[in-house]
Design an enzyme around this catalytic site. Structure first.
Site, PDB file in Angstrom:
ATOM      1  N   LYS A   4       0.969  -1.208   0.107  1.00 33.41           N
ATOM      2  CA  LYS A   4      -0.128   0.094   0.033  1.00 33.41           C
ATOM      3  C   LYS A   4       0.884   1.287   0.049  1.00 33.41           C
ATOM      4  O   LYS A   4       0.421   2.458  -0.402  1.00 33.41           O
ATOM      5  CB  LYS A   4      -0.787   0.110   1.245  1.00 33.41           C
ATOM      6  CG  LYS A   4      -1.834  -1.106   1.426  1.00 33.41           C
ATOM      7  CD  LYS A   4      -2.889  -1.131   0.295  1.00 33.41           C
ATOM      8  CE  LYS A   4      -4.125  -2.446   0.905  1.00 33.41           C
ATOM      9  NZ  LYS A   4      -3.734  -3.526   0.960  1.00 33.41           N
TER      10      LYS A   4
HETATM   11  C1  LIG Z   1      -4.216  -4.739   0.603  1.00 32.76           C
HETATM   12  C2  LIG Z   1      -3.609  -6.005   0.599  1.00 32.76           C
HETATM   13  C3  LIG Z   1      -3.671  -7.017  -0.279  1.00 32.76           C
HETATM   14  C4  LIG Z   1      -5.019  -7.029  -1.156  1.00 32.76           C
HETATM   15  O1  LIG Z   1      -4.677  -5.985  -2.302  1.00 32.76           O
HETATM   16  P1  LIG Z   1      -6.017  -5.512  -3.284  1.00 32.76           P
HETATM   17  O2  LIG Z   1      -5.546  -4.523  -3.967  1.00 32.76           O
HETATM   18  O3  LIG Z   1      -7.099  -4.847  -1.966  1.00 32.76           O
HETATM   19  O4  LIG Z   1      -6.467  -6.537  -3.963  1.00 32.76           O
HETATM   20  C5  LIG Z   1      -2.901  -8.281  -0.381  1.00 32.76           C
HETATM   21  N1  LIG Z   1      -1.786  -8.360   0.587  1.00 32.76           N
HETATM   22  C6  LIG Z   1      -1.625  -7.312   1.412  1.00 32.76           C
HETATM   23  C7  LIG Z   1      -0.460  -7.463   2.270  1.00 32.76           C
HETATM   24  C8  LIG Z   1      -2.507  -6.081   1.559  1.00 32.76           C
HETATM   25  O5  LIG Z   1      -1.933  -5.286   2.344  1.00 32.76           O
END
Ligand SMILES: *Cc1c(COP(=O)(O)O)cnc(C)c1O
Length: 490
Positions: free
Chosen positions: A108
């Site tokens: 993120k």
């Molecule tokens: C948010 C997240 C995901 C999922 O990603 P999306 O974009 O919501 O599909 C997978 N792994 C981790 C560690 C995340 O923080």
């Protein structure tokens, strides 16, 4: 060609900066580019991450001045502690794209390191001088990454709602210890979907937004419903591809697969956008955990959220309503917003919808769905560590296993990139126990033990996590989210 932005549920037209500033369209739809700029990948061969980022974002965010954009990119990615920003680690025939070298150890960070700059610049372009309140629902990682990005940013507040019992110890501590004069972190008695629905409801409450406007406040979103979250994620698909070219694993223009651990469908959708821009992607392999709504969709064409919510060891993927799937249907149906609107109405009234056959078959041309249950997730972490000395986090392990299944089922041996979305240290207890068996020691002891036993280094970003003071203790019902905001604003 510069794309025009519109909503998935109507033909409203907006500029890039307005789309970012508002976060979600008034009709309840998500902002999307109506078309995709194409890039010539040969031209990107010798670019570093920041140049690549500029090249891609300037095509989409054409109302932001070039030198301002370049400056934002430099500021955002200097927060990463490796020069490549998103390096590939390879062993055997596996390529792991490590997206977790930012301030909060999850992928993120790639988008949320730059989003606050994009947001404040968009406000200035739109001549908006109101205070911007960022509402964020988190399954664990978005919250902290958004807090890091928006803490103490002038003329903004950030409010994060997380499922109080649905995140890892490290994720929780990272959030509730967040400093900053403009940050609010609140636990929800419910799961991520409850938090996300609450936030969407507030966004769709026109009266409430009018009330806020009267107080010179506007709401925006740091979730992947905001298009400003998705666009920066396109960059690492290109970066990964170029790294494979440089490592001579592929020739320029050769096609590759990407396997993506998926929850809200934001990360993998950015891969689809990369493909639309001309990156040679054969298949996007969508990996779900035991909450396998998407896997079911790929098997049947029916999206059905009427099922039990399972709390797993990959909590950031514990999601039953993958918001960005709406965007995929919009693009695949060639911008048929009436169809999207009908399907989404079905989702909110009955909890399910089924896409027409022609849409399903077009989705199948590029996507493949698989899932991995809890037992296999643990086995994969342990197997990969014992065979290759590489420690996968729980989410990445889901993707690893689904990729193995894909290979076995299809015989497709072309190069594949597994997106690694978090550092194993964010989910230490689950990772440690997968390798060494159940332990009754606490998370913080296990962080030290994992580092010693696996001969790796505790990331600086969390080296003092145990001793950080708790600053946020509120836990509320999902129904009270709006009231909480009203109280907070005073
Ligand atoms: C948010 C997240 C995901 C999922 O990603 P999306 O974009 O919501 O599909 C997978 N792994 C981790 C560690 C995340 O923080």
């Amino acid at each position: 060609m510069k794309p025009i932005y519109t909503s998935t549920r109507s033909d409203v037209k907006v500029s890039p900066s307005l789309a970012i500033l508002k976060g979600i369209s008034d009709d309840g739809g998500l902002y999307v580019p109506q078309s995709f700029p194409s890039v010539n990948i040969e031209d990107l061969k010798n670019s570093d991450y920041n140049q690549l980022c500029f090249n891609i974002l300037s095509n989409f965010l054409y109302d932001i001045d070039s030198s301002v954009l370049m400056d934002m990119i430099h500021k955002a990615y200097s927060k990463f502690n490796v020069k490549e920003v998103t390096p590939i680690s390879s062993f055997d025939n596996y390529n792991i794209l490590e997206l977790f070298h930012g301030p909060t150890l999850a992928f993120k960070d790639v988008a949320l390191s730059i989003l606050p700059y994009l947001m404040m610049e968009s406000a200035s372009i739109q001549n908006v001088h109101d205070e911007i309140v960022i509402l964020t629902a988190t399954s664990g990682d978005t919250g902290k990454a958004a807090l890091e990005g928006f803490a103490d940013v002038n003329n903004s507040k950030i409010i994060v709602f997380y499922p109080s019992e649905g995140v890892s110890e490290v994720q929780k501590k990272q959030m509730i210890s967040q400093a900053g004069s403009n940050v609010y972190v609140i636990g929800i008695q419910g799961n991520f979907d409850d938090a996300q629905n609450g936030v969407k409801k507030i966004f769709n409450d026109i009266e409430f937004k009018k009330y806020l406007k009267g107080k010179n406040i506007i709401l925006s979103s740091a979730n992947s419903i905001n298009i400003g979250r998705l666009l920066p994620q396109i960059v690492y698909y290109f970066s990964a591809y170029m790294q494979l070219v440089q490592q001579k694993k592929i020739k320029m223009n050769e096609s590759v697969n990407f396997t993506v651990p998926t929850g809200n469908f934001g990360n993998i959708l950015a891969g689809y956008y990369a493909q639309k821009m001309g990156l040679p992607i054969n298949k996007l392999i969508c990996a779900s955990n035991a909450n396998n709504v998407l896997y079911e969709f790929f098997s049947t064409g029916k999206y059905d959220k009427n099922r039990n919510f399972i709390k797993t060891i990959s909590p950031s993927m514990d999601i039953l309503i993958s918001s960005n799937f709406e965007r995929l249907i919009y693009h695949i149906s060639e911008n048929d917003y009436s169809l999207v609107k009908n399907l989404m109405n079905g989702l909110s009234s009955s909890g399910s919808y089924e896409v027409p056959m022609n849409i399903k078959s077009k989705i199948d041309e590029i996507f493949y769905g698989g899932y991995c249950d809890e037992e296999s997730t643990k086995n994969t972490i342990s197997k990969v560590y014992n065979s290759y000395n590489y420690v996968l986090d729980t989410h990445t392990a889901v993707a690893f296993k689904v990729y193995e299944d894909y290979k076995a089922k299809t015989g497709d041996t072309r190069q594949n990139v597994i997106l690694s979305t978090a550092s194993p240290y964010k989910f230490t207890k689950s990772v440690y126990e997968a390798i060494y068996g159940v332990s009754n020691e606490n998370e913080y002891e296990l962080i030290k033990k994992l580092a010693e036993k696996c001969n790796s280094v505790i990331p600086d970003q969390i080296s003092d996590i145990a001793s950080r003071p708790v600053l946020h203790k509120d836990i509320i019902n999902p129904e009270d989210m709006q009231m909480y905001i009203t109280d907070m604003i005073g």
